[in-house]
Scaffold this motif. Structure first.
Motif, PDB file in Angstrom:
ATOM      1  N   VAL A   5       0.849  -1.084  -0.030  1.00 12.24           N
ATOM      2  CA  VAL A   5      -0.046   0.081  -0.001  1.00 12.24           C
ATOM      3  C   VAL A   5       1.030   1.252  -0.110  1.00 12.24           C
ATOM      4  N   ALA A   6       1.213   1.645  -1.223  1.00 11.55           N
ATOM      5  CA  ALA A   6       2.059   2.882  -1.273  1.00 11.55           C
ATOM      6  C   ALA A   6       1.406   4.109  -0.969  1.00 11.55           C
ATOM      7  N   PRO A   7       1.770   5.079  -0.038  1.00  9.31           N
ATOM      8  CA  PRO A   7       0.951   6.031   0.131  1.00  9.31           C
ATOM      9  C   PRO A   7       0.783   7.055  -1.004  1.00  9.31           C
ATOM     10  N   GLN A   8      -0.232   7.809  -0.825  1.00 14.13           N
ATOM     11  CA  GLN A   8      -0.749   8.715  -2.013  1.00 14.13           C
ATOM     12  C   GLN A   8       0.605   9.948  -1.962  1.00 14.13           C
ATOM     13  N   LEU A   9       0.631  10.727  -2.829  1.00 16.35           N
ATOM     14  CA  LEU A   9       1.475  11.761  -3.114  1.00 16.35           C
ATOM     15  C   LEU A   9       1.098  13.108  -2.437  1.00 16.35           C
ATOM     16  N   LEU A 140       0.590  18.614   5.050  1.00 15.33           N
ATOM     17  CA  LEU A 140      -0.193  17.151   4.611  1.00 15.33           C
ATOM     18  C   LEU A 140       0.693  16.937   3.439  1.00 15.33           C
ATOM     19  N   ILE A 141       1.036  17.852   2.453  1.00  8.25           N
ATOM     20  CA  ILE A 141       1.851  17.152   1.172  1.00  8.25           C
ATOM     21  C   ILE A 141       3.092  16.933   1.578  1.00  8.25           C
ATOM     22  N   ALA A 142       3.857  17.688   2.475  1.00  4.27           N
ATOM     23  CA  ALA A 142       5.152  17.395   2.858  1.00  4.27           C
ATOM     24  C   ALA A 142       5.146  15.954   3.848  1.00  4.27           C
ATOM     25  N   ARG A 145       4.724  13.419   0.834  1.00  7.07           N
ATOM     26  CA  ARG A 145       5.978  13.103   0.289  1.00  7.07           C
ATOM     27  C   ARG A 145       6.959  12.407   0.762  1.00  7.07           C
ATOM     28  N   PHE A 146       7.105  12.651   2.010  1.00  6.37           N
ATOM     29  CA  PHE A 146       8.166  11.711   3.005  1.00  6.37           C
ATOM     30  C   PHE A 146       7.579  10.371   3.106  1.00  6.37           C
ATOM     31  N   ALA A 147       6.439  10.193   3.328  1.00  2.00           N
ATOM     32  CA  ALA A 147       6.027   8.810   3.404  1.00  2.00           C
ATOM     33  C   ALA A 147       6.218   8.170   1.801  1.00  2.00           C
ATOM     34  N   THR A 152       9.331   4.222  -1.333  1.00  2.00           N
ATOM     35  CA  THR A 152      10.104   3.940  -2.286  1.00  2.00           C
ATOM     36  C   THR A 152      11.433   3.255  -2.027  1.00  2.00           C
ATOM     37  N   LEU A 153      12.106   3.901  -1.150  1.00  2.00           N
ATOM     38  CA  LEU A 153      13.445   3.255  -0.924  1.00  2.00           C
ATOM     39  C   LEU A 153      13.239   1.863  -0.200  1.00  2.00           C
ATOM     40  N   ALA A 154      12.130   1.764   0.456  1.00  3.88           N
ATOM     41  CA  ALA A 154      11.820   0.477   1.226  1.00  3.88           C
ATOM     42  C   ALA A 154      11.637  -0.675   0.086  1.00  3.88           C
ATOM     43  N   ALA A 155      10.729  -0.051  -1.102  1.00  8.32           N
ATOM     44  CA  ALA A 155      10.269  -1.008  -1.912  1.00  8.32           C
ATOM     45  C   ALA A 155      11.488  -1.454  -2.858  1.00  8.32           C
TER      46      ALA A 155
END
Length: 527
Positions: A5-9, A140-142, A145-147, A152-155
């Motif tokens: 479940v990749a978080p929304q941007l 919220l955007i920041a 984006r951090f999440a 991405t790194l974990a994937a």
């Protein structure tokens, strides 16, 4: 399909409305708005009291206004529909109306205009500064984006670890499917499905299988073009992403992904890393394939040298049963840059057929020994845009003669569109017909030049009359009927042709020579 479940941007509008510190109140009832209106991503919050702020807005933004651009009296009601229409055409996600600055409460006419255009309208109380709404959206955007960066790194780490497993390619594709929540399919150089993840992805609805079929068709087209390419298509509510693997003109396959959501830049970055890993894995397999090709070429040379039993024993040990006699030899000359692709395709076919196909490179050609069970394979080669020459059936000890037949058939095949030309077809056409494939055309044109020159100068039909007369075995009556003239006209024309050519066409030798000349220039200007 389970996924990480990749978080929304970007945050959806609903998250801003749910922030208790902002005290925002939705005035347009959600059930009266288009489906998903509150789940639209909000990429920024902008404030303006301009009558037309659209030049300074982008799609997906939230606009805040105090209504200063509108009159306070009832005449302003007529301005709201046009104002909201401009915002809707710009694609804004939401309109926020700040109260108790210019007027108390939000005008009912503005609420109605927003409902008519499907735009969520929220009331921003006097105690909530516009800057507080913008700051909340920015935070919220920041946060998202951090999440997203963390995901991405974990994937990528999970995919890299998967690549170290025994079956690294399958493990990598399986992990990519899990991370994205999409199905992932790998198509081989023929465009056939090689593997898919999750393995039960298409065990359910037919709509999903239709998407796989669409992906297969697109993959075949991409591979036939022989160039590196990527493609995104929408198919029945699913977004399909396809990417070729390998170098230009040496494509190893196509990677396809499908899902209900489009891939954002972070997901694309993960996919790019998998494409690199998959390409490396397939290149390693290709290096092993080249070694097999060198072995096959050596065995073919031994086979042509008469060592049939030795080659049969080695081939059977390595690849399974050898083609059953009688065999036919097929030859094709693919472009040099596509040799690897064609041999990889044949390797896959040989594995599937249990060994009833033997192929090898011979110089720039690809030679295949086929029996009665592998005939359809040649049609698939034509699908790659290739010309194929096919010999008569022979015993293995007669392969050198069959190879020469296949080469002659291949030469004839190149005179037309890609296809299969069998030697028995051109042998039935006779020896004289074979002259048309040699350099005898210029000799034939010179022999017929007196007739073609006379026809051009005087408007006569001596050349066509000669051809028709010879086709009718030198009989004047049938030739006259075919030409639609009197038999004496044919006789006179043949006599005139004899005079111009300086030949006695009553002689079998002279007739055969003229017939050969006509065959060599068929379809060519005779002048």
């Amino acid at each position: 399909m389970s996924s990480s479940v990749a978080p929304q941007l970007l945050p959806p509008l609903r998250r801003l409305l749910a922030d208790p510190s902002l005290h925002l109140r939705l005035l347009t009832v959600e059930s009266d708005l288009p489906a998903g209106a509150l789940d639209q991503p909000v990429d920024w919050v902008h404030s303006s009291d301009l009558p037309d702020p659209t030049p300074f807005l982008s799609a997906g933004q939230m606009l805040l206004t105090t209504g200063r651009q509108f009159a306070v009296d009832t005449a302003a009601d007529a301005l709201y529909p046009e104002y909201v229409a401009r915002l809707a055409s710009r694609g804004i996600a939401c309109l926020g109306f700040g109260t108790e600055i210019v007027r108390d409460g939000t005008p009912d006419a503005l609420v109605a205009a927003c409902l008519a255009r499907g735009i969520p309208l929220v009331e921003v109380p006097y105690g909530t500064p516009f800057i507080a709404v913008a700051r909340a959206a920015g935070e919220l955007i920041a946060e998202l984006r951090f999440a997203r960066d963390t995901w991405t790194l974990a994937a990528q780490r999970a995919i890299s670890l998967a690549a170290l497993r025994p079956d690294g390619l399958s493990a990598t594709l399986s992990e990519l499917s899990r991370q994205l929540g999409h199905w992932v399919a790998l198509f081989d150089p023929r465009g056939e499905l090689d593997r898919v993840f999750p393995r039960d992805a298409f065990s359910g609805a037919s709509a999903s299988r239709d998407s796989l079929d669409r992906a297969r068709n697109e993959a075949e087209r991409m591979l036939r073009r022989g160039q590196r390419a990527s493609l995104t298509v929408n198919d029945g509510g699913e977004t399909l992403n396809l990417q070729t693997l390998g170098r230009r003109d040496q494509l190893r396959g196509v990677l396809a992904l499908g899902g209900r959501t489009e891939l954002d830049p972070a997901s694309q970055e993960v996919v790019t890393s998998v494409i690199a890993l998959a390409g490396l894995s397939l290149e390693q397999n290709t290096a092993l394939g080249r070694a097999r090709n060198r072995l096959r070429s050596g065995l073919l040379q031994a086979l042509l040298g008469g060592q049939v039993e030795l080659v049969r024993a080695i081939s059977t040990d390595l690849w399974g049963a050898f083609p059953l006699e009688p065999v036919r030899v097929a030859v094709t000359n693919p472009p040099p840059e596509r040799l690897d692709t064609i041999t990889e395709f044949l390797e896959l076919r040989a594995e599937e057929g249990g060994g009833y196909l033997f192929y090898a490179r011979l110089g720039n050609s690809v030679v295949a020994l086929v029996d009665s069970t592998t005939g359809p394979l040649l049609d698939e080669l034509v699908g790659f845009g290739l010309h194929v020459g096919l010999s008569d059936p022979v015993e293995c000890r007669a392969l050198p003669r069959a190879l020469e037949q296949a080469r002659q058939a291949l030469d004839r095949s190149h005179q037309g569109e890609p296809g299969i030309t069998a030697f028995d077809v051109i042998s039935r056409q006779g020896v004289l017909a074979f002259l048309a494939t040699t350099n005898a055309a210029e000799v034939g044109r010179a022999a017929l030049q007196p007739l073609s020159a006379h026809d051009a100068e005087h408007g006569t039909a001596l050349l066509v009359t000669l051809r028709t007369w010879l086709e009718c075995n030198g009989q004047f009556g049938p030739a006259a009927m075919a030409l639609g003239v009197h038999r004496h006209t044919v006789r006179n024309r043949i006599g005139q042709a004899e005079a111009l050519l300086g030949r006695d066409l009553g002689s079998f030798h002279e007739r055969a020579d003229m017939w050969a000349a006509l065959l060599t220039t068929q379809g060519m200007p005779a002048s």
